[in-house]
Enzyme design. Structure first.
Site, PDB file in Angstrom:
ATOM      1  N   ASP A   1       2.619  -2.207  -1.421  1.00  0.00           N
ATOM      2  CA  ASP A   1       2.113  -1.944  -0.077  1.00  0.00           C
ATOM      3  C   ASP A   1       2.679  -2.959   0.929  1.00  0.00           C
ATOM      4  O   ASP A   1       2.454  -4.166   0.789  1.00  0.00           O
ATOM      5  CB  ASP A   1       0.566  -2.033  -0.162  1.00  0.00           C
ATOM      6  CG  ASP A   1      -0.121  -1.393   1.008  1.00  0.00           C
ATOM      7  OD1 ASP A   1       0.547  -1.083   2.001  1.00  0.00           O
ATOM      8  OD2 ASP A   1      -1.347  -1.219   0.920  1.00  0.00           O
TER       9      ASP A   1
ATOM     10  N   GLY B   1       5.021   5.710   5.851  1.00  0.00           N
ATOM     11  CA  GLY B   1       5.968   6.689   6.385  1.00  0.00           C
ATOM     12  C   GLY B   1       6.892   6.126   7.452  1.00  0.00           C
ATOM     13  O   GLY B   1       7.535   6.868   8.203  1.00  0.00           O
TER      14      GLY B   1
ATOM     15  N   ASP C   1      -3.301   5.510   6.700  1.00  0.00           N
ATOM     16  CA  ASP C   1      -4.360   5.791   5.725  1.00  0.00           C
ATOM     17  C   ASP C   1      -5.170   7.046   6.058  1.00  0.00           C
ATOM     18  O   ASP C   1      -5.481   7.314   7.207  1.00  0.00           O
ATOM     19  CB  ASP C   1      -5.336   4.607   5.663  1.00  0.00           C
ATOM     20  CG  ASP C   1      -4.699   3.400   4.999  1.00  0.00           C
ATOM     21  OD1 ASP C   1      -3.474   3.420   4.784  1.00  0.00           O
ATOM     22  OD2 ASP C   1      -5.428   2.437   4.702  1.00  0.00           O
TER      23      ASP C   1
HETATM   24  C1  GLA Z   1      -3.421  -0.149   2.872  1.00  0.00           C
HETATM   25  C2  GLA Z   1      -3.087   1.106   2.066  1.00  0.00           C
HETATM   26  C3  GLA Z   1      -4.344   1.631   1.413  1.00  0.00           C
HETATM   27  C4  GLA Z   1      -4.940   0.563   0.510  1.00  0.00           C
HETATM   28  C5  GLA Z   1      -5.200  -0.708   1.318  1.00  0.00           C
HETATM   29  C6  GLA Z   1      -5.606  -1.861   0.434  1.00  0.00           C
HETATM   30  O1  GLA Z   1      -4.258   0.153   3.948  1.00  0.00           O
HETATM   31  O2  GLA Z   1      -2.488   2.079   2.878  1.00  0.00           O
HETATM   32  O3  GLA Z   1      -4.056   2.805   0.662  1.00  0.00           O
HETATM   33  O4  GLA Z   1      -4.058   0.302  -0.553  1.00  0.00           O
HETATM   34  O5  GLA Z   1      -4.049  -1.120   2.034  1.00  0.00           O
HETATM   35  O6  GLA Z   1      -5.795  -3.048   1.129  1.00  0.00           O
END
Ligand code: GLA
Length: 494
Positions: A258, A297, A318
């Site tokens: 991430d 994305g 998200d």
């Molecule tokens: C981001 C990701 C989520 C999750 C959080 C965790 O927002 O997009 O899917 O993994 O981090 O902190």
């Protein structure tokens, strides 16, 4: 007399507080991790400029002002996420109230610091970009469960074990939900040797992975290419090879990686190389590990995600447990359909089915569309306490079969009549699948023009939600509930 006048004139300036400098608020959490908020401020007259740093990235101050010892700030990320701050400076302490969108205000106390703890002095250059060959994994979209949508920071060893048991007992595993993935907040400190350890919530990751494997499931984990994860835990920056080895030794089968705090170090144009770095580290372990890119994305990831070694890549910011957000995501998926295929999938984010924020009809729409999009199906609900409605959605094997179709061709929107939308995809055995969504806030009756869908009258059709067969007849009438869907599988003509 002259001196007295001068002192009187200067008095307000001598008394005035100066906000300029670096201010850090640190709050130790029960799992040992420290939440930090950093204010890098410059005061000019009664104007405040600068930035606010969080583990996951930067909010630039758009407007800031000082009135005596009181201040007000509005700060924003590049993506437009806005946070408001106000408070007072009293002695050596900055008392701050934080106003997050859609949340209760909360208080912080920050003190002066010599340096910004989030800054990295020398940014490591990412490797030269090259095209990585496929790793042979994720021939169909990954399917399983992930801890984030429901548990966020409240995930621990006990809950993961219970979820493993529940995946088996509920029939989810046998329906295909094989990956049990722990998202953010498992990370502890690094040892003096740089090796990452899990925190107190996860006393023994190897033992936990063994337990998950003993249930016939695969084990997934999460990290970031930046120094910190989105929740502010330890990331893999500068430790990629070491972390990949640790994951392999624990028995990890899936990594979600991430971007988060990497945004402070690298421009979007460096994403491909940065993701490639971890792909190469994972491959060097020789353990098959599905690689999930999570950078929301940006930089048209669908055009390079597979070449950077990714098996799937998030295509949006998200999801949350609302029909509105779910459908906002849906509306961005059709145009990128052609980039998905076996081994490399568009990921419109994890499922919210069963988490309580949508109606059963809306959750059916969520499942139907994720299946038509050949999306990864990562359930995010409490599998231990699923309602019958949730079970009937997540465990619908005929819908799962569309998602997991071996041809792996992502579907897309193929038509629209008023508030009714049609989404279609071809399937491997010559059948095709169709989802009909009613976006209106009330039930709709419609006459199905099969001809316009290139489905000849007389075609055998399976209703995947009613589990019934019927024969297509022109102008057949259907009623679709508000925000609900129909899902059909049309048999190939013999
Ligand atoms: C981001 C990701 C989520 C999750 C959080 C965790 O927002 O997009 O899917 O993994 O981090 O902190």
């Amino acid at each position: 007399m002259k001196h007295l006048l001068l002192i009187l004139l200067l008095a307000p300036a001598l008394l005035a507080v100066d906000f300029s400098g670096i201010w850090v608020s640190s709050i130790k959490q029960p799992d040992g991790h420290t939440d930090r908020e950093v204010f890098v401020l410059k005061q000019t007259g009664n104007q405040l400029t600068g930035r606010v740093e969080r583990a996951w990235g930067t909010l630039n101050i758009q407007e800031g002002s000082v009135d005596g010892s009181h201040f007000v700030l509005a700060a924003k990320t590049d993506d437009g996420y806005k946070v408001g701050y106000d408070g007072t400076l009293d002695g050596d302490k900055l008392y701050v109230t934080v106003h997050e969108p859609n949340a209760k205000p909360f208080q912080l106390v920050a003190t002066r610091a010599a340096t910004d703890p989030f800054m990295v002095a020398h940014v490591l250059p990412p490797p030269p970009v090259r095209d990585l060959p496929p790793n042979g994994l994720a021939k169909t979209p990954p399917i399983g469960w992930n801890s984030w949508n429901l548990f966020a920071g409240k995930i621990d060893d006990k809950t993961v074990r219970e979820m493993a048991d529940a995946l088996v007992a509920s029939g989810m595993r046998d329906a295909g939900y094989i990956y049990l993935n722990i998202d953010d907040t498992w990370e502890g400190d690094r040892g003096a040797d740089g090796v990452i350890h899990s925190n107190d919530k996860f006393p023994d990751m190897k033992a936990l992975a063994d337990y998950v494997h003993s249930k016939g499931l695969k084990f997934g984990i999460y990290s970031s290419p930046g120094p910190y994860t989105c929740a502010g835990y330890e990331g893999s920056y500068g430790h990629e090879a070491q972390d990949a080895k640790t994951y392999a030794a624990w028995g990890v089968d899936y990594l979600k990686y991430d971007w988060c705090s990497a945004s402070r170090l690298y421009p979007d144009s460096a994403m491909r190389a940065v993701y490639q770095k971890m792909a190469e580290a994972l491959r060097a372990t020789k353990r098959p590990i599905v690689y999930s890119l999570c950078q929301y994305g940006r930089d048209d990831v669908w055009t390079w995600g597979d070449k950077a070694g990714g098996n799937l890549w998030r295509t949006t910011g998200d999801i949350n447990d609302t029909y509105k957000r779910m459908m906002e995501i849906v509306d961005t998926q059709s145009v990128i359909a052609k980039y998905a295929g076996p081994g490399h999938w568009n990921d419109p984010d994890m499922l919210e089915i069963g988490n309580g924020g949508m109606t059963t009809d809306e959750y059916r729409t969520h499942m139907s569309l994720w299946a038509i999009f050949a999306a990864p199906l990562l359930a995010g609900n409490d599998v231990r306490t699923m309602s019958d409605d949730t079970k009937s959605i997540l465990l619908n094997k005929e819908v799962i079969a569309v998602d997991q179709d071996p041809m792996g061709m992502q579907g897309k929107v193929v038509g629209q009549i008023n508030n009714v939308e049609f989404y279609g995809r071809p399937l491997n055995n010559g059948d095709s699948a169709l989802v009909v969504v009613n976006r209106a806030d009330s039930a709709t009756s419609m006459k199905m023009s099969w001809g316009e869908m290139h489905v000849p009258a007389g075609t055998k059709v399976r209703d995947l939600w009613k589990h019934e067969d019927f024969t297509a007849k022109e102008d057949q009438e259907f009623t679709i509930p508000a925000h609900g869907s129909l899902m059909f599988r049309m048999k190939a003509a013999k």
